[in-house]
Structure formats: structure tokens, C-alpha cells
Design a protein around this motif. Structure first.
Motif, PDB file in Angstrom:
ATOM      1  N   SER A 150      -0.228   4.653   0.489  1.00 65.51           N
ATOM      2  CA  SER A 150      -0.505   3.416   1.219  1.00 65.51           C
ATOM      3  C   SER A 150      -0.684   3.752   2.695  1.00 65.51           C
ATOM      4  N   ALA A 206       2.482  -6.292  -9.300  1.00 59.94           N
ATOM      5  CA  ALA A 206       3.859  -5.809  -9.142  1.00 59.94           C
ATOM      6  C   ALA A 206       4.300  -5.968  -7.692  1.00 59.94           C
ATOM      7  N   THR A 207       5.586  -6.225  -7.488  1.00 59.93           N
ATOM      8  CA  THR A 207       6.092  -6.519  -6.142  1.00 59.93           C
ATOM      9  C   THR A 207       6.717  -5.321  -5.447  1.00 59.93           C
ATOM     10  N   THR A 208       7.026  -4.246  -6.192  1.00 56.35           N
ATOM     11  CA  THR A 208       7.601  -3.049  -5.581  1.00 56.35           C
ATOM     12  C   THR A 208       6.892  -1.805  -6.121  1.00 56.35           C
ATOM     13  N   HIS A 209       6.962  -0.734  -5.349  1.00 59.44           N
ATOM     14  CA  HIS A 209       6.365   0.521  -5.806  1.00 59.44           C
ATOM     15  C   HIS A 209       7.111   1.078  -7.018  1.00 59.44           C
ATOM     16  N   ALA A 210       8.421   0.898  -7.050  1.00 62.10           N
ATOM     17  CA  ALA A 210       9.206   1.370  -8.198  1.00 62.10           C
ATOM     18  C   ALA A 210       8.761   0.674  -9.476  1.00 62.10           C
ATOM     19  N   GLN A 211       8.479  -0.610  -9.375  1.00 61.21           N
ATOM     20  CA  GLN A 211       7.994  -1.350 -10.535  1.00 61.21           C
ATOM     21  C   GLN A 211       6.632  -0.833 -10.973  1.00 61.21           C
ATOM     22  N   ARG A 212       5.782  -0.485 -10.016  1.00 58.55           N
ATOM     23  CA  ARG A 212       4.460   0.047 -10.345  1.00 58.55           C
ATOM     24  C   ARG A 212       4.577   1.374 -11.095  1.00 58.55           C
TER      25      ARG A 212
END
Length: 271
Positions: free
Chosen positions: A23, A133-139
Motif C-alpha cells: 500500500s 475486507a476491513t483489515t489486512h489480516a482479514q485479507r
């Protein structure tokens, strides 16, 4: 520029070296991507477009949808870094993409293919979920789970090819010796290897030698290029320079100078 990397858990890690996320665009506008002997899945989460530029400056760029698979390349290509605003990807191990493709990897050699052309609606649905998705971890969790569910080819990878991949990452390996060791004709081994890895064994070995030289050069403030050439399996320094020009369009010195903290592995910043 934010760069995150995630190594998936077994058994997916046998096929995937890492999942990555970028990013924030860097200050330079273009980057060259040099060959690694692997395939890459790239997903633009900001815009539904990925632009690839030709090796020849001034030629028009090719425009693809926001999910793209880059085949195993034998030469560099150029990308637009504006797309680094939010981008994810999968860096497969050599031969690791084969179970996910539904076709021989050699059919994607030196080519870019849209995810929808390979996987239909699954590709667009996955991209939408990643965008939402709202977080990078979720992605990372979503992408890893999608890959686990996506393996299309249940055939085990050929041990002859795996042996070749391992052997060709060492200096001075020879294709005919590897083929003889695994009990295959030169032609049959070439075919099996290209089907899974996406390049011929000879080209794969050359790319790994190039990559090995880059890695060794990074460890030295002032590399002794003649010594590196010999240790990495080149006949001499001019032989090494020829490979650098073929794969990156740059001399070894120029290549190392362009390696900064603002570029991803196998990327080279352009002015």
C-alpha cells in the motif's frame, strides 16, 4: 510504502512461498519486474485495472482487469507503481502454481492472463471479498482460504520435476545430467518440467543463477563481480553481464544501485 508478507501454513506453503500486500505508491512511476522462474497472482484492490508496459519505451501499455496471473517470464516487463495504492499477490514456489491453473504452466509462459479467463466468476468474487475486507489480516485469511479451496489438479507433482527445481538452484547444474539421474530422456524431462514450472529447464537454471548472483551481491557493499561470476556458475564476468542485460536490461552495477527499500523483491525502480 507499506509491504507485508504472510507465509501460509501447511500444506499450502509447499506451493506458495508467500502472500504479500503493498500500500502507498512509491515516488517513482515505473518499475521493472525481472524473471524469478515462478508465477505470480496479482490483485489490485484499489482499481479494477492492472497496466503492463512493454520493454520498449513509448509503446502503449496493455490493460487488464484487477486480477492477473503473470506466467513464468524469461525477460523483464514494466508496471505502473500508481497501482501500489493497495495491491495483494501470491508468490508461488517454482512449479507451485500448477495445481491451481487447470492447464500446463507452459501455456502461460511470457504472458499475462486475467483471473476471470482462468477461473471465471470465482476470480471476481474473490477480488470483491478482498476489497470489502476491513483489515489486512482479514485479507490474508481470505486469500489463503480461497487458495486452499481452489486447487484444481489433484495429481501429485512429479518428483522428477521437484528434483530438477532443487538441483537447478545450485551452481553448474546440467539439464542432461538431471534428466539422466531421474531416468528420463532429455526431451521427456523438458516437457514435464515446462508443464509444471512454466519454463524450460535450461531457462529456469539461467534465471536461478541470475537470482543467486543478485542475492550474493546484496550481501556485499562493494561486490567483487569477477569472483561472484565464478562462484555463481558463470564462465566469466562478461557471461554474467550478458545475463543481467537479458533479464533486467541493466548491468550488474546499475541493477544493484536501483535496489532500494522502496521496491519489492524482483522489482527495479525506474526514473
Amino acid at each position: 510504502m507499506l509491504y507485508l508478507s504472510h507465509v501460509p501454513s501447511p500444506p499450502l506453503c509447499e506451493f506458495v512461498a508467500n502472500l504479500w500486500l503493498l500500500s502507498d505508491a512509491p515516488p517513482h512511476q515505473r518499475e521493472r519486474i525481472v524473471p524469478s522462474g515462478t508465477l505470480e497472482l496479482v490483485i489490485n484492490l484499489q482499481d479494477d485495472e492492472i497496466r503492463i508496459y512493454d520493454r520498449v519505451p513509448g509503446n502503449p501499455c496493455a490493460r487488464y482487469s484487477g486480477m492477473l496471473v503473470s506466467g513464468a517470464y524469461g525477460r523483464f516487463f514494466v508496471i505502473d507503481t500508481a497501482e501500489h495504492a493497495l495491491m495483494m499477490g501470491v508468490h508461488f514456489r517454482p512449479g507451485g502454481a500448477f495445481p491451481f491453473l487447470g492447464m500446463p504452466a507452459k501455456e502461460l509462459a511470457d504472458a499475462h492472463v486475467e483471473g476471470g479467463d482462468l477461473w471465471g466468476s470465482w476470480a471476481s468474487e474473490l477480488r470483491e471479498r478482498l476489497c470489502s475486507a476491513t483489515t489486512h489480516a482479514q485479507r490474508f485469511r481470505l486469500l489463503e482460504g480461497a487458495l486452499r479451496a481452489r486447487a484444481l489438479d489433484s495429481r501429485p507433482r512429479r518428483p522428477e520435476v521437484r528434483f530438477g527445481v532443487e538441483t537447478f538452484q545450485r551452481p553448474r547444474a546440467r539439464v542432461r545430467d538431471v534428466a539422466a539421474h531421474v531416468g528420463l530422456s532429455h526431451r521427456h524431462f523438458n516437457e514435464l518440467f515446462a508443464n509444471e514450472v512454466g519454463t524450460t529447464p535450461k531457462l529456469f537454471y539461467r534465471i536461478q543463477r541470475f537470482q543467486r548472483t543478485i542475492e550474493e551481491a546484496r550481501r556485499n557493499v562493494a561486490p567483487d563481480w569477477a569472483r561472484l561470476a565464478r562462484e555463481c556458475g558463470y564462465f566469466d564476468q562478461s557471461h554474467m553481464i550478458a545475463d543481467f542485460l537479458a533479464f533486467s536490461g541493466l548491468s550488474p552495477v546499475d541493477y544493484v544501485l536501483r535496489q532500494t527499500a522502496q521496491v519489492k523483491e524482483n522489482h527495479v525502480a525506474l526514473a
